[in-house]
Design a protein around this motif. Structure first.
Motif, PDB file in Angstrom:
ATOM      1  N   LEU A  23      28.611   3.552  54.046  1.00 33.50           N
ATOM      2  CA  LEU A  23      29.029   4.957  54.011  1.00 33.50           C
ATOM      3  C   LEU A  23      29.518   5.415  55.373  1.00 33.50           C
ATOM      4  O   LEU A  23      30.531   6.115  55.488  1.00 33.50           O
ATOM      5  CB  LEU A  23      27.858   5.841  53.568  1.00 33.50           C
ATOM      6  CG  LEU A  23      27.702   6.117  52.080  1.00 33.50           C
ATOM      7  CD1 LEU A  23      26.465   6.970  51.846  1.00 33.50           C
ATOM      8  CD2 LEU A  23      28.935   6.817  51.525  1.00 33.50           C
ATOM      9  N   GLY A  24      28.787   5.039  56.419  1.00 33.97           N
ATOM     10  CA  GLY A  24      29.184   5.436  57.762  1.00 33.97           C
ATOM     11  C   GLY A  24      30.537   4.900  58.151  1.00 33.97           C
ATOM     12  O   GLY A  24      31.357   5.605  58.753  1.00 33.97           O
ATOM     13  N   LEU A  25      30.815   3.645  57.788  1.00 32.39           N
ATOM     14  CA  LEU A  25      32.105   3.048  58.133  1.00 32.39           C
ATOM     15  C   LEU A  25      33.235   3.610  57.283  1.00 32.39           C
ATOM     16  O   LEU A  25      34.361   3.800  57.761  1.00 32.39           O
ATOM     17  CB  LEU A  25      32.033   1.522  57.971  1.00 32.39           C
ATOM     18  CG  LEU A  25      31.039   0.805  58.892  1.00 32.39           C
ATOM     19  CD1 LEU A  25      31.019  -0.690  58.589  1.00 32.39           C
ATOM     20  CD2 LEU A  25      31.398   1.034  60.356  1.00 32.39           C
ATOM     21  N   LEU A  26      32.969   3.899  56.005  1.00 29.88           N
ATOM     22  CA  LEU A  26      33.998   4.441  55.116  1.00 29.88           C
ATOM     23  C   LEU A  26      34.396   5.867  55.481  1.00 29.88           C
ATOM     24  O   LEU A  26      35.402   6.378  55.009  1.00 29.88           O
ATOM     25  CB  LEU A  26      33.507   4.410  53.660  1.00 29.88           C
ATOM     26  CG  LEU A  26      33.475   3.036  53.003  1.00 29.88           C
ATOM     27  CD1 LEU A  26      32.804   3.121  51.632  1.00 29.88           C
ATOM     28  CD2 LEU A  26      34.891   2.479  52.857  1.00 29.88           C
ATOM     29  N   ARG A  47      41.991   7.739  58.209  1.00 32.45           N
ATOM     30  CA  ARG A  47      42.159   8.458  59.465  1.00 32.45           C
ATOM     31  C   ARG A  47      42.639   7.539  60.579  1.00 32.45           C
ATOM     32  O   ARG A  47      42.329   7.764  61.753  1.00 32.45           O
ATOM     33  CB  ARG A  47      40.840   9.136  59.874  1.00 32.45           C
ATOM     34  CG  ARG A  47      40.483  10.249  58.912  1.00 32.45           C
ATOM     35  CD  ARG A  47      39.261  11.020  59.338  1.00 32.45           C
ATOM     36  NE  ARG A  47      39.116  12.172  58.455  1.00 32.45           N
ATOM     37  CZ  ARG A  47      39.599  13.379  58.703  1.00 32.45           C
ATOM     38  NH1 ARG A  47      40.276  13.601  59.807  1.00 32.45           N
ATOM     39  NH2 ARG A  47      39.424  14.367  57.846  1.00 32.45           N
ATOM     40  N   GLY A  48      43.383   6.509  60.215  1.00 28.50           N
ATOM     41  CA  GLY A  48      43.951   5.621  61.212  1.00 28.50           C
ATOM     42  C   GLY A  48      42.881   4.929  62.028  1.00 28.50           C
ATOM     43  O   GLY A  48      41.920   4.395  61.500  1.00 28.50           O
ATOM     44  N   LYS A  49      43.031   5.014  63.337  1.00 29.85           N
ATOM     45  CA  LYS A  49      42.067   4.383  64.238  1.00 29.85           C
ATOM     46  C   LYS A  49      40.963   5.342  64.669  1.00 29.85           C
ATOM     47  O   LYS A  49      40.213   5.053  65.583  1.00 29.85           O
ATOM     48  CB  LYS A  49      42.789   3.845  65.479  1.00 29.85           C
ATOM     49  CG  LYS A  49      43.753   2.712  65.158  1.00 29.85           C
ATOM     50  CD  LYS A  49      44.364   2.155  66.423  1.00 29.85           C
ATOM     51  CE  LYS A  49      45.295   0.988  66.119  1.00 29.85           C
ATOM     52  NZ  LYS A  49      45.901   0.427  67.348  1.00 29.85           N
ATOM     53  N   GLY A  50      40.898   6.493  64.017  1.00 29.03           N
ATOM     54  CA  GLY A  50      39.770   7.379  64.292  1.00 29.03           C
ATOM     55  C   GLY A  50      40.037   8.462  65.303  1.00 29.03           C
ATOM     56  O   GLY A  50      39.165   9.262  65.589  1.00 29.03           O
ATOM     57  N   GLY A  51      41.268   8.538  65.869  1.00 26.53           N
ATOM     58  CA  GLY A  51      41.593   9.632  66.765  1.00 26.53           C
ATOM     59  C   GLY A  51      40.891   9.527  68.102  1.00 26.53           C
ATOM     60  O   GLY A  51      40.362   8.502  68.503  1.00 26.53           O
ATOM     61  N   GLY A  52      40.886  10.658  68.829  1.00 26.28           N
ATOM     62  CA  GLY A  52      40.313  10.693  70.161  1.00 26.28           C
ATOM     63  C   GLY A  52      38.868  11.127  70.171  1.00 26.28           C
ATOM     64  O   GLY A  52      38.167  11.067  69.159  1.00 26.28           O
ATOM     65  N   LEU A  53      38.440  11.626  71.351  1.00 23.83           N
ATOM     66  CA  LEU A  53      37.043  11.997  71.524  1.00 23.83           C
ATOM     67  C   LEU A  53      36.631  13.129  70.590  1.00 23.83           C
ATOM     68  O   LEU A  53      35.531  13.120  70.028  1.00 23.83           O
ATOM     69  CB  LEU A  53      36.786  12.394  72.983  1.00 23.83           C
ATOM     70  CG  LEU A  53      35.337  12.737  73.326  1.00 23.83           C
ATOM     71  CD1 LEU A  53      34.439  11.520  73.173  1.00 23.83           C
ATOM     72  CD2 LEU A  53      35.232  13.295  74.749  1.00 23.83           C
ATOM     73  N   ALA A  54      37.509  14.119  70.399  1.00 18.26           N
ATOM     74  CA  ALA A  54      37.155  15.256  69.535  1.00 18.26           C
ATOM     75  C   ALA A  54      36.940  14.805  68.088  1.00 18.26           C
ATOM     76  O   ALA A  54      36.024  15.269  67.407  1.00 18.26           O
ATOM     77  CB  ALA A  54      38.241  16.328  69.606  1.00 18.26           C
ATOM     78  N   GLU A  55      37.778  13.887  67.599  1.00 22.56           N
ATOM     79  CA  GLU A  55      37.614  13.375  66.235  1.00 22.56           C
ATOM     80  C   GLU A  55      36.306  12.612  66.108  1.00 22.56           C
ATOM     81  O   GLU A  55      35.584  12.746  65.122  1.00 22.56           O
ATOM     82  CB  GLU A  55      38.793  12.466  65.880  1.00 22.56           C
ATOM     83  CG  GLU A  55      38.636  11.701  64.577  1.00 22.56           C
ATOM     84  CD  GLU A  55      38.558  12.608  63.359  1.00 22.56           C
ATOM     85  OE1 GLU A  55      37.738  12.321  62.462  1.00 22.56           O
ATOM     86  OE2 GLU A  55      39.296  13.607  63.300  1.00 22.56           O
ATOM     87  N   GLY A 105      25.664   0.772  64.699  1.00 21.46           N
ATOM     88  CA  GLY A 105      26.825   0.240  63.995  1.00 21.46           C
ATOM     89  C   GLY A 105      27.781   1.301  63.521  1.00 21.46           C
ATOM     90  O   GLY A 105      28.988   1.250  63.814  1.00 21.46           O
ATOM     91  N   PHE A 106      27.277   2.319  62.804  1.00 19.93           N
ATOM     92  CA  PHE A 106      28.235   3.288  62.276  1.00 19.93           C
ATOM     93  C   PHE A 106      28.526   4.437  63.248  1.00 19.93           C
ATOM     94  O   PHE A 106      29.572   5.072  63.158  1.00 19.93           O
ATOM     95  CB  PHE A 106      27.795   3.821  60.903  1.00 19.93           C
ATOM     96  CG  PHE A 106      26.623   4.746  60.892  1.00 19.93           C
ATOM     97  CD1 PHE A 106      26.758   6.081  61.242  1.00 19.93           C
ATOM     98  CD2 PHE A 106      25.377   4.303  60.479  1.00 19.93           C
ATOM     99  CE1 PHE A 106      25.681   6.938  61.205  1.00 19.93           C
ATOM    100  CE2 PHE A 106      24.297   5.156  60.429  1.00 19.93           C
ATOM    101  CZ  PHE A 106      24.448   6.482  60.811  1.00 19.93           C
ATOM    102  N   VAL A 107      27.623   4.693  64.213  1.00 21.86           N
ATOM    103  CA  VAL A 107      27.903   5.759  65.184  1.00 21.86           C
ATOM    104  C   VAL A 107      29.069   5.370  66.086  1.00 21.86           C
ATOM    105  O   VAL A 107      29.978   6.174  66.333  1.00 21.86           O
ATOM    106  CB  VAL A 107      26.650   6.058  66.044  1.00 21.86           C
ATOM    107  CG1 VAL A 107      27.011   6.960  67.217  1.00 21.86           C
ATOM    108  CG2 VAL A 107      25.597   6.740  65.208  1.00 21.86           C
ATOM    109  N   VAL A 108      29.069   4.135  66.582  1.00 21.84           N
ATOM    110  CA  VAL A 108      30.144   3.696  67.474  1.00 21.84           C
ATOM    111  C   VAL A 108      31.488   3.761  66.768  1.00 21.84           C
ATOM    112  O   VAL A 108      32.500   4.170  67.345  1.00 21.84           O
ATOM    113  CB  VAL A 108      29.862   2.267  67.985  1.00 21.84           C
ATOM    114  CG1 VAL A 108      31.091   1.694  68.683  1.00 21.84           C
ATOM    115  CG2 VAL A 108      28.676   2.275  68.938  1.00 21.84           C
ATOM    116  N   VAL A 109      31.504   3.389  65.503  1.00 22.26           N
ATOM    117  CA  VAL A 109      32.776   3.343  64.775  1.00 22.26           C
ATOM    118  C   VAL A 109      33.195   4.715  64.254  1.00 22.26           C
ATOM    119  O   VAL A 109      34.340   5.138  64.432  1.00 22.26           O
ATOM    120  CB  VAL A 109      32.682   2.341  63.597  1.00 22.26           C
ATOM    121  CG1 VAL A 109      33.958   2.380  62.764  1.00 22.26           C
ATOM    122  CG2 VAL A 109      32.434   0.943  64.113  1.00 22.26           C
TER     123      VAL A 109
END
Length: 502
Positions: free
Chosen positions: A7-10, A15-23, A160-164
């Protein structure tokens, strides 16, 4: 655990590569009322709710109700403060309290100082969640999973899912956690009294007759010299202090800043107290355990709820309840790690020229380092962070003048706010570590905050004004009604147009 990671990874799908710091850190400021509700409820509903709340109920009784009291009062204060901080951060492109402090006083290094201080107060919470999940996994596996392996699983899954996925991943995992928490606690609230006492009537009759000390303040063992000190004055002062502190707690502010608009936060403040009803269940089960598993002492009393569960339910049911408790550790731990990473990536490491353009990457590295440090100390020196945890909430309260008062009162100077912070942290450390908490029945954090405010005001009025040429709109926070991104802006615009036509 596999489902939680998935769930965390999905959460980043589409959203592409996840955007910048704000995203990554505040979900792109796009989370709606439902996600904000489950995220902030998840951050407040930790492993303490399964372990500590039941343990406090088992050991003391009534004093544990301070948790329900301060959280509900804090949500009421958050109705005003949350939108205000959201509007301030959105207007100036900020992503946390360290950003806000640095912007308010015009000193980037001050954000770094606050980041270091807040990290000291937050690390014990990560360690406590690692420990809590480790205990839960070990108990529900009937000892097959060792504590050391369980601690590592807690760290690995969360990291694992926080970093991503960042804050958005935490919000998605909160949905799974909330479904399990509501289902399991609802079941236990009915099952335990019926199974062990033939219903609530006999259970409560027996509680009133045999354990009346647990039903009044200061609770069991609270009276006389050497008692717990958890009386009426402690209850009121702790509720007051914590209800103010929770609205500027870095993890709470991360939830605020992740909202799509200010109206989502207003609705959230109205809905969140309903979640507190669930907190009565582990407290009540802790009292039930007094009759079923008497004689628990020390840290073992925190297992009061799970002693009931393991004693009477089949293994698969124990597993489901254990996963709910485990996720109640993972979600808040994820937000704590995320906030530490964001503070350091934005306010500390960004001061290094080579890292200024790579804030998100730096923040992700800090997440792993902070989680790894908490894990290492859990293995090697658990008492270090346990002692720090004694001042975590009360220490964080000393940021109130610098974070909150400064945003609504232009006259508060940097010298005043900083002097007050130093005095407040010093006083709370002295009182707590010398065994004077509570002091005369009053929460030591509130005593320290009073000293903090007194010094801040004295230095502000006695010293020179800050020479800050910026207008009030640039420095202070206000009501965000009518700002871009707030649905109430449409209402205001419509009214203005109607008035113009008339």
């Amino acid at each position: 655990m596999v489902a939680a990671v998935a769930l965390g990874l999905l959460a980043l799908r589409g959203r592409g590569k996840g955007g910048g710091l704000a995203e990554w850190s505040v979900g792109g400021r796009s989370l709606g009322p439902v996600f904000i509700w489950v995220l902030m409820a998840g951050e407040g509903y930790t492993s303490f709710s399964y372990l500590g709340a039941a343990g406090w109920g088992y050991n003391y009784g009534a004093p544990v109700l301070y948790v329900v009291a301060y959280m509900s009062c804090g949500y009421a204060i958050g109705y005003v403060v949350g939108p205000m901080l959201w509007g301030y951060a959105r207007r100036h492109g900020l992503v946390g309290i360290t950003d806000m402090v640095a912007h308010r006083f015009g000193r980037p290094w001050l954000g770094a100082v606050v980041a270091v201080l807040a990290t000291v107060f937050l690390l014990p919470y990560i360690q406590l969640q690692i420990t809590g999940m480790g205990v839960v996994l070990s108990v529900i596996s009937y000892g097959a999973v060792s504590l050391n392996w369980a601690y590592f699983v807690a760290f690995a899954v969360t990291t694992g899912f926080v970093v991503v996925s960042g804050l958005r991943g935490s919000a998605w995992v909160s949905v799974l956690k909330d479904v399990l928490v509501i289902a399991t606690l609802g079941f236990l609230a009915l099952y335990v009294p019926l199974h062990y006492f033939d219903g609530y009537g006999p259970f409560l009759d027996r509680l009133v007759t045999e354990k009346s000390d647990w039903l009044t303040l200061p609770g069991h063992g609270g009276g006389g010299s050497g008692g717990s000190g958890l009386g009426e004055l402690w209850f009121i002062s702790t509720t007051f202090l914590n209800s103010l502190t929770v609205v500027i707690f870095p993890t709470t502010v991360a939830g605020y800043l992740g909202a799509r608009n200010a109206d989502a936060l207003r609705r959230n403040a109205m809905y969140l107290p309903a979640y507190n009803v669930l907190l009565f269940v582990p407290m009540l089960l802790g009292l039930a355990a007094l009759f079923v598993v008497p004689g628990l002492a020390g840290a073992e009393s925190n297992l009061a709820l799970f002693k009931l569960v393991v004693d009477s339910l089949p293994a698969w049911a124990v597993g489901v309840i254990g996963v709910a408790a485990g996720l109640s550790s993972i979600v808040p731990m994820a937000v704590f790690m995320l906030v530490i990473g964001t503070m350091w990536g934005r306010s500390v490491l960004s001061l290094v020229p080579r890292l200024a353009e790579r804030q998100k990457s730096a923040a992700q590295v800090v997440v792993v380092v902070a989680g790894g440090l908490a894990l290492l100390l859990t293995y090697t020196a658990p008492n270090t962070l346990v002692r720090l945890s004694l001042i975590s909430y009360e220490g964080m309260a000393q940021l109130l003048p610098m974070v909150l008062l400064a945003l609504v009162w232009r006259r508060l100077t940097f010298r005043g706010a900083f002097s007050g912070l130093i005095v407040g942290v010093a006083v709370v450390c002295v009182l707590v570590f010398s065994g004077n908490d509570p002091l005369g029945g009053v929460n030591a954090g509130l005593v320290a905050l009073a000293a903090n405010l007194a010094v801040a005001l004295a230095v502000t009025f006695a010293g020179p004004r800050d020479a800050d040429p910026r207008p009030d709109a640039e420095v202070l926070a206000g009501d965000p009604v009518g700002e871009e991104g707030d649905p109430l802006a449409v209402t205001r615009a419509a009214r203005s147009a109607s008035d113009h036509r008339v």
